[in-house]
Motif scaffolding. Structure first.
Motif, mmCIF file in Angstrom:
data_model
loop_
_atom_site.group_PDB
_atom_site.id
_atom_site.type_symbol
_atom_site.label_atom_id
_atom_site.label_comp_id
_atom_site.label_asym_id
_atom_site.label_seq_id
_atom_site.Cartn_x
_atom_site.Cartn_y
_atom_site.Cartn_z
ATOM 1 N N THR A 40 -11.602 12.687 3.465
ATOM 2 C CA THR A 40 -12.482 12.868 4.452
ATOM 3 C C THR A 40 -12.627 11.546 5.485
ATOM 4 O OG1 THR A 40 -14.267 12.123 3.092
ATOM 5 C CG2 THR A 40 -13.653 14.205 3.060
ATOM 6 N N SER A 41 -11.790 10.589 5.137
ATOM 7 C CA SER A 41 -11.886 9.298 5.892
ATOM 8 C C SER A 41 -10.790 9.400 6.981
ATOM 9 C CB SER A 41 -11.885 8.048 5.094
ATOM 10 O OG SER A 41 -11.869 7.044 6.045
ATOM 11 N N GLN A 42 -10.976 8.606 8.323
ATOM 12 C CA GLN A 42 -9.817 8.439 9.016
ATOM 13 C C GLN A 42 -8.945 7.620 8.596
ATOM 14 O OE1 GLN A 42 -11.993 7.375 12.729
ATOM 15 N NE2 GLN A 42 -12.763 9.746 13.275
ATOM 16 N N ASP A 43 -9.436 6.755 8.068
ATOM 17 C CA ASP A 43 -8.336 5.492 7.210
ATOM 18 C C ASP A 43 -7.737 6.056 6.011
ATOM 19 O OD1 ASP A 43 -9.061 3.779 9.751
ATOM 20 O OD2 ASP A 43 -10.703 3.299 8.671
ATOM 21 N N GLY A 44 -7.665 7.146 5.745
ATOM 22 C CA GLY A 44 -7.224 7.381 4.105
ATOM 23 C C GLY A 44 -5.749 6.922 4.037
ATOM 24 N N VAL A 45 -4.963 6.931 5.212
ATOM 25 C CA VAL A 45 -3.549 6.583 4.930
ATOM 26 C C VAL A 45 -3.512 5.165 4.699
ATOM 27 C CG1 VAL A 45 -1.452 6.468 6.093
ATOM 28 C CG2 VAL A 45 -2.757 8.511 6.483
ATOM 29 N N LEU A 46 -4.385 4.478 5.392
ATOM 30 C CA LEU A 46 -4.442 2.804 5.239
ATOM 31 C C LEU A 46 -5.009 2.407 3.986
ATOM 32 C CD1 LEU A 46 -4.318 -0.025 6.454
ATOM 33 C CD2 LEU A 46 -6.597 0.155 7.105
ATOM 34 N N VAL A 47 -5.814 3.211 3.273
ATOM 35 C CA VAL A 47 -6.600 2.880 2.021
ATOM 36 C C VAL A 47 -5.472 3.438 1.163
ATOM 37 C CG1 VAL A 47 -8.239 3.873 0.482
ATOM 38 C CG2 VAL A 47 -8.841 3.305 2.664
ATOM 39 N N THR A 48 -4.557 4.455 1.142
ATOM 40 C CA THR A 48 -3.575 4.897 0.181
ATOM 41 C C THR A 48 -2.502 3.661 0.201
ATOM 42 O OG1 THR A 48 -4.273 7.136 0.332
ATOM 43 C CG2 THR A 48 -1.964 6.426 -0.390
ATOM 44 N N ALA A 49 -2.169 3.134 1.318
ATOM 45 C CA ALA A 49 -1.185 2.111 1.358
ATOM 46 C C ALA A 49 -1.396 0.946 0.742
ATOM 47 C CB ALA A 49 -0.650 2.013 2.901
ATOM 48 N N MET A 50 -2.836 0.676 0.986
ATOM 49 C CA MET A 50 -3.355 -0.556 0.339
ATOM 50 C C MET A 50 -3.490 -0.521 -1.246
ATOM 51 S SD MET A 50 -6.276 -1.694 2.846
ATOM 52 C CE MET A 50 -7.271 -2.959 1.822
ATOM 53 N N LEU A 51 -3.873 0.594 -1.729
ATOM 54 C CA LEU A 51 -3.744 1.018 -3.203
ATOM 55 C C LEU A 51 -2.488 0.836 -3.553
ATOM 56 C CD1 LEU A 51 -6.438 3.807 -3.728
ATOM 57 C CD2 LEU A 51 -6.390 1.489 -4.903
ATOM 58 N N VAL A 52 -1.790 1.599 -2.881
ATOM 59 C CA VAL A 52 -0.439 1.572 -3.644
ATOM 60 C C VAL A 52 0.421 0.014 -3.520
ATOM 61 C CG1 VAL A 52 2.091 2.251 -3.219
ATOM 62 C CG2 VAL A 52 0.147 4.166 -3.027
ATOM 63 N N ILE A 53 0.385 -0.427 -2.708
ATOM 64 C CA ILE A 53 0.876 -1.817 -2.517
ATOM 65 C C ILE A 53 0.220 -2.961 -3.601
ATOM 66 C CG2 ILE A 53 1.182 -4.014 -1.051
ATOM 67 C CD1 ILE A 53 1.647 -1.920 1.307
ATOM 68 N N SER A 54 -1.107 -2.816 -3.639
ATOM 69 C CA SER A 54 -1.700 -3.924 -4.502
ATOM 70 C C SER A 54 -1.364 -3.434 -5.992
ATOM 71 C CB SER A 54 -3.192 -3.852 -4.441
ATOM 72 O OG SER A 54 -3.934 -2.548 -4.624
ATOM 73 N N ASN A 55 -1.453 -2.040 -6.080
ATOM 74 C CA ASN A 55 -0.976 -1.870 -7.693
ATOM 75 C C ASN A 55 0.781 -2.166 -7.767
ATOM 76 O OD1 ASN A 55 -3.368 -0.831 -9.074
ATOM 77 N ND2 ASN A 55 -3.419 0.888 -7.474
#
Length: 115
Positions: A40-55
């Motif tokens: 539901t967020s506009q920044d969902g793609v950015l958050v997903t990229a941050m989660l994937v990269i940090s993990n």
């Protein structure tokens, strides 16, 4: 290319794949309402990229550490060479004389401070 570099790159790809799988499972099971929040967020793609990269950083490091530790030769318990093991010195218990002061200080344990 040296073998160690090839090993590192291979383990990083495996760690990155595990990271994608991990974030996908976080979203699939909707842990802590992450999928609801991200979708539901506009920044969902950015958050997903941050989660994937940090993990991926964590999982790549762990995967490489496991690969390096698995390269070790089996441990043998034979003592053919090297310095002989020295026995540890045996510790003796001793008493320490405690003198009670005439003003009575030091006779009670200190009170604990509760937080």
């Amino acid at each position: 290319m040296p073998e160690l570099i090839k090993l590192y790159i291979r383990q990083c790809f495996i760690g990155f794949g595990i990271s994608i799988l991990f974030v996908g499972m976080l979203y699939a099971f909707d842990i802590a309402n992450l999928w609801t929040l991200v979708s539901t967020s506009q920044d969902g793609v950015l958050v997903t990229a941050m989660l994937v990269i940090s993990n991926a950083v964590v999982f790549c490091g762990v995967q490489f550490a496991i690969a390096v530790m698995r390269m070790a030769e089996p441990h043998d318990d034979k003592r053919d060479g090297g310095t002989p093991a020295r026995p540890h010195p045996r510790l003796q218990a001793s008493t320490i004389p405690v003198v009670r002061r005439p003003d009575g200080h030091g006779t009670r344990p200190k009170e604990r401070i509760a937080f």
